[in-house]
Design an enzyme around this catalytic site. Structure first.
Site, mmCIF file in Angstrom:
data_model
loop_
_atom_site.group_PDB
_atom_site.id
_atom_site.type_symbol
_atom_site.label_atom_id
_atom_site.label_comp_id
_atom_site.label_asym_id
_atom_site.label_seq_id
_atom_site.Cartn_x
_atom_site.Cartn_y
_atom_site.Cartn_z
ATOM 1 N N GLU A 111 1.375 3.919 2.299
ATOM 2 C CA GLU A 111 0.512 2.934 1.644
ATOM 3 C C GLU A 111 -0.801 3.539 1.146
ATOM 4 O OE1 GLU A 111 2.530 2.130 4.076
ATOM 5 O OE2 GLU A 111 3.615 0.416 3.249
ATOM 6 N N HIS A 126 4.348 -10.046 9.377
ATOM 7 C CA HIS A 126 4.846 -10.115 8.002
ATOM 8 C C HIS A 126 4.611 -11.497 7.388
ATOM 9 C CE1 HIS A 126 7.037 -6.551 9.367
ATOM 10 N NE2 HIS A 126 7.376 -6.291 8.131
#
Ligand SMILES: Cc1ncc(C[n+]2csc(CCOP(=O)(O)OP(=O)(O)O)c2C)c(N)n1
Lengths: 325, 326
Positions: free
Chosen positions: B61, B130
């Protein structure tokens, strides 16, 4: 390096050394605020690399980045004015010592979060590829940055995308105050890790401007030819402590002495002599460097403070800072 | 083009429209290429534009967003995908420290025209790591524009605005809206950031919502209408720039305000909306303001538990009823 090129490199290093000394003195006189991370002793890496780069290549540096800004086109006057919070500063007094940036000459910034700029250099190299230029991106960073996740993510991504990027580690043996060897699993924090990403990792004497220029030149040519990234670990030493707050008493006296004897300016003088450049030419270069930095100090001191309206400009591309309609 | 399009397909369509008109637009992210993205929001891009413009990345990321920044600094318009908005934390340095500050701290020397797209919010039973609605994280950072569309047409129009923007934009695609449908907008459709939409008119109370809270607020408005309370519903569409003018104008008609936020009360965007109203629109109010928000807990897994901690139609209706009686 050609004799003329080496003399120019020497003069550039002398300018950097004197600018660093000026930053140090101006801080003591209360004219520079905050902190500075001087790179005196590490000049050969910035100057050697620059000598091997094209003017349109991209450079990304850290908070210890005065030498890179100066090597890549910033003038001592704009750098000192920035440190002294003047309107004429390189970043209009909004960056300071840790953020010297000159985008117009490809010096795309000095970033104070350790290791953060490595992926940016990867992105700049990617962009060069996408645009079909043969530009290179170079990230200069400290040994401490090699233990940051972004270092590893960057090496891997640059390797799998085969990008024209050079990772140049300035290994000055210390992070802030801790010897890098005490906290790193391998002896060469940058070069030893490169093979794990399938890319070359070389070590060079970072105080020898000629050796740095040759190594960067070779790795740059390779990258431009499409052979992908490389890591260069340049061994060096900072003359001052980590920052203004650090007298560097943790360093063994004989280590300091050994490295001060291995000074990049002395080494370059030796190399100039070998090439037959007389002491007189060197003295003239020294004198030019002295004069440039003296003038820069005076001009920066005489420059006005920033317009206070600057505080609320440049957040957005429209020049302003408004967050609501 | 079909007469309906899903929110999910609108993402790919919006990106494709920009990629067709501007060669400097490139995409990068995990699984976004041939696989079409884990949410299938990039389906077709790899096929149409090829691997030279749609790049699969490793699970990195920091490298994804950091490289997007480097590319944006040097002439490209990258669109980076961070799979789930929770993972923005893995590259938070880039969103909090690097991208939004570089123009300012270089005295305006550089511009960072990039978009970070990410799937935001709860509703799909993905559990605490999530499911967060994280748009309020970005809201704390000066220098980021924040888009969060609620309809397929807005996805396309706001993607166009985000990708063309010379400023960095964090683009929140709501997971619970991915399967929703709407009319595909005409070619060239552009929804400027900073323009809220009044999606339902009403004279009694203003409901201000964002993303998946917009259809929820509309359902609440229908219930309230049955009780004789007409709610005006505003879809903010973007948090930065924030369209406070539309909120204040609505309040001048309704005199009552409820914000409907998926993020927790603490630090939620509704607090900013409400504080602007308190500063500049206090005289417009005939009742206290109310904020319906998520609870300050990690999102639980079970649907029944999640219901307890996120805004629901009932919670909105209850809040409005109390206000109407004030
Ligand atoms: C992510 C992050 N962690 C910690 C710091 C604080 N810090 C500033 S400089 C520094 C040491 C870095 O050492 P190195 O990378 O070897 O660079 P050098 O100072 O030797 O040039 C640290 C820990 C920081 N700026 N960023």
């Amino acid at each position: 390096m050609e004799p003329a090129g080496l003399l120019a490199a020497y003069e550039r290093m002398a300018v950097i050394r004197r600018t660093e000394k000026a930053a140090h003195d101006l801080f003591l006189h209360g004219l520079v605020k905050g902190t500075t991370h001087l790179a005196a002793g590490q000049e050969a890496i910035a100057v050697g690399a620059s000598a091997a780069l094209r003017p349109d290549d991209y450079v990304f540096a850290t908070y210890r980045g005065h030498h890179h800004a100066l090597a890549r086109g910033a003038t001592p006057e704009e750098c000192l004015a920035e440190l002294m919070s003047r309107a004429t500063g390189l970043c209009r007094a909004k960056g300071g010592s840790m953020h010297l940036t000159k985008a117009a000459t490809g010096m795309l910034g000095s970033y104070a979060i350790v290791g953060s700029h490595l992926p940016m250099a990867v992105g700049a190299a990617w962009s060069a590829r996408l645009r079909g230029t043969e530009q290179l991106a170079v990230a200069f960073f400290g040994d401490g940055a090699t233990n940051i996740g972004a270092f590893h993510e960057s090496l891997n991504l640059a390797a799998v995308w085969k990008l024209p990027v050079l990772f140049v580690c300035e290994n000055n043996l210390y992070m802030e105050y801790t010897p890098i060897a005490d906290v790193t699993a391998v002896p060469r924090p940058a070069a030893d890790r490169a093979p794990a990403y399938g890319i070359p990792g070389e070590v060079v004497d970072g105080n020898d401007v000629v050796a740095v220029a040759e190594a960067v030149g070779r790795l740059a040519a390779r990258a431009r030819a499409g052979d992908g990234p490389a890591v260069l670990e340049a061994e060096t030493y900072r003359h001052f402590g980590h920052s203004r707050a650090d007298p560097a008493t943790y360093r063994p006296a004989e280590e300091v002495e050994r490295w001060l004897k291995h000074d990049p300016l002395d080494l370059a003088r030796g190399r100039l002599a070998e090439l037959g450049i007389g002491a007189e030419a060197v003295a003239e270069a020294d004198e030019r460097a002295r004069a440039v930095v003296e003038r820069a100090i005076e001009a920066a001191k005489a420059a006005p403070p920033p317009d206070l309206r600057e505080a609320l400009t440049d957040v957005w591309a429209d020049g302003g800072a408004a967050w609501r309609t | 083009m079909a007469d309906v399009i899903t929110y999910r397909d609108a993402v790919a369509e919006g990106i494709a429209r920009e990629m067709r008109r501007d060669a400097s637009v490139v995409c990068l992210g995990e699984d976004i290429g041939a696989a079409g993205g884990v949410f299938k929001t990039t389906v077709g891009l790899h096929k149409e534009f090829g691997p030279g413009r749609v790049w699969d990345t490793p699970i990195s990321e920091q490298a994804i967003v950091g490289a997007a920044m480097g590319a944006a600094l040097t002439g490209m318009r990258p669109v980076a995908e961070i799979m789930f908005s929770d993972f923005l934390a893995c590259c938070w340095d880039y969103l909090a420290n690097e991208i939004p500050k570089v123009r300012y701290m270089t005295g305006g020397q550089v511009t960072v025209p990039l978009v970070v797209r990410t799937a935001n919010g709860g509703g799909l039973g993905f559990g605490a790591q999530h499911s967060q609605a994280t748009e309020n994280w970005a809201l704390t950072v000066p220098g980021l524009k924040i888009a969060a569309p609620a309809t397929p047409a807005d996805v396309i129009g706001m993607l166009a605005a985000a990708i063309r923007s010379d400023d960095p934009v964090v683009f929140f695609e709501h997971k619970a809206l991915l399967a929703t449908k709407g009319t595909p907008p005409p070619p060239g459709h552009l929804v400027e950031l900073g323009r809220a939409a009044v999606v339902r008119e009403g004279a009694d109370v203003t409901l201000v919502a964002l993303a998946s809270m917009v259809p929820l607020a509309l359902r609440a408005a229908d219930v309230l209408s049955g009780e004789g309370i007409e709610a005006e519903v505003i879809d903010l569409r973007s948090l930065v720039p924030l369209d406070t003018a539309t909120v204040l104008a609505s309040l001048s008609r309704t005199s009552r305000l409820v914000t409907v936020e998926e993020n927790p009360y603490q630090g939620g965007w509704g607090a900013t909306v409400v504080s602007v109203v308190a500063d500049e629109g206090f005289g417009l109010l005939d009742a206290p303001v109310r904020r319906v928000t998520g609870e300050c807990v990690p999102l639980p897994f079970a649907d029944a538990l999640e219901e307890q901690v996120v805004p629901t139609v009932d919670k909105v209706v209850t809040a409005v009823r109390r206000l109407a009686a004030y």
